[in-house]
Design an enzyme around this catalytic site. Sequence first.
Site, PDB file in Angstrom:
ATOM      1  N   SER A   1      35.075 -58.737 -69.361  1.00 22.50           N
ATOM      2  CA  SER A   1      36.359 -58.460 -69.593  1.00 22.50           C
ATOM      3  C   SER A   1      36.303 -57.501 -71.021  1.00 22.50           C
ATOM      4  O   SER A   1      37.142 -56.820 -71.467  1.00 22.50           O
ATOM      5  CB  SER A   1      37.544 -59.517 -69.873  1.00 22.50           C
TER       6      SER A   1
ATOM      7  N   SER B   1      32.091 -62.456 -69.806  1.00 23.45           N
ATOM      8  CA  SER B   1      32.837 -61.190 -70.451  1.00 23.45           C
ATOM      9  C   SER B   1      32.478 -60.953 -71.861  1.00 23.45           C
ATOM     10  O   SER B   1      32.866 -59.731 -72.277  1.00 23.45           O
ATOM     11  CB  SER B   1      34.272 -61.915 -70.704  1.00 23.45           C
TER      12      SER B   1
ATOM     13  N   LYS C   1      38.959 -57.510 -79.896  1.00 22.55           N
ATOM     14  CA  LYS C   1      39.467 -57.434 -78.483  1.00 22.55           C
ATOM     15  C   LYS C   1      40.990 -57.735 -78.518  1.00 22.55           C
ATOM     16  O   LYS C   1      41.448 -58.363 -79.253  1.00 22.55           O
ATOM     17  CB  LYS C   1      38.697 -58.453 -77.533  1.00 22.55           C
TER      18      LYS C   1
END
Length: 506
Positions: free
Chosen positions: A168, A192, A88
């Site tokens: 996210s 997330s 990420k």
Amino acid sequence: MNRRNPCHALFALAASLVLGATHSADARDAEPTYDAAAEVAAQIERIREHEDGPEGLNAIIAYSHTAGFKVREMADIGSLRGRTVLVKDNIETTEFATTAGSLALAANHTRRDAPLIAYLRSNGGVVLGKTNLSEWANIRDGNSTSGWSAVGGLTRNPHAIDRNACGSSSGSGAAVAAGFAWAAIGTETNGSITCPASINGVVGFKPSVGVVSRTHVVPISSTQDTAGPMARTVADAAMLLTAIAGPDAADPVTLTAERVPDYAHGLSDYSLEGVRIGVMRGQIGGNEQVRSVFESALSDLERAGAVLVDISFEPDERMYSDSFTVLKYELREEMGTYLRSIPAFADGETPRSLADLIAFNEANADEEMRWFGQSIFVDAEETTDRATYEEARERAVRIAGEETLDALMAEHDIAFLTAPTRGPAWMSDLVLGDQFDGSIGFGSPAAIAGYPHLTVPMGDVEGLPVGISFFGAKWADHKVLKLGAAYERARTAKLPEPSFERWSPE
């Protein structure tokens, strides 16, 4: 920054001695038949086929198309032996910029490895690239669209490209579902990792806060932030967690964390016979199709020998508002600390505070704030009372942990709790924002208290994946993973395959 521009830089080996790494390269035989070199070639081909173009997934911000060389170099190292991992884009790696999805950090090439990435490399993992995310991990505004960032655009769900990938860690979830890498690393503050894993039909594990270091990870909250694995199976998630977990002197909570040497050990023979699991009946929600899939999953658990205990419980809602106060206060403080730690940009002004980010967004509103604003950033900048923060933090963590999760497990004499993770993916809408069903799921107490939360695919609603969540006590990460693996073996539902097309009732 040119999105998805292949990186030709050499991958730096981890400085594991500096970090005090204690992982054993041969703790367990890591599937010697796995052909990492062949896999990376297929993965890059899938990226080229499904990532770019007008209806591409937008799951990846940058990747190395020469990763095959590194995979071959690492094929005999550690427990991962050259397996590819997407990271990420709020976690620093030496070879890529770390943008958090924002144009304000487009030039943030720190050339540092986060300690969790150094651990990954020391255990034979290969960083294939960086994944898209909800900008600033979805903490900028209350009316955002999950999976959108100014750097990466809108992440699409590979099961239905007109639907949301959740956030996210949207790019990490979508990329694993699409087969772009062996596994991915996401981060979670509250949902997330688990939401995008559930909605994209993959496994996601949010470990207890402290199992994995947060140094050189763009922060929201030291109370709740953690990185964790996203993979196609529980065993793969456990392998990845083993590779990235470890102490870090710069992150004190990691020094007292309770870990096991190998989170994949014992997964294959864990029995559900007599295991008592609490079913959070009030958190199933009102979607009858989700309820039906969940009831089938519960039947699978019972057939495997689990003892299910129905629980009716409504949490003390003070923990939600208190947690939000904690997030805003810690965001302002810890974002400033992070920004001041990064090297100055060669071109452009380097932001050094949350106030700088707010000013950047205002100056670049056409690109950054076309779809939604920055109300949470502004509120956080004004959340400065430390006494109020400390009181809110103590109360939120106590209610979520001692008075909710611990109390439920003690009162009902159960080892775990379960609920659906989330509902199916909603239609992405940049104009109106997210439309998820908040009545489904029980993830917030584990997020606020820092307890483990695992989601495993349990089936689908009209071709759209849905997951089942398992929760355990603080530091019970290994036990929760063993439960998830046992459910995975008992699961009777046929899981959907990504279509890479728009959703259709046909």
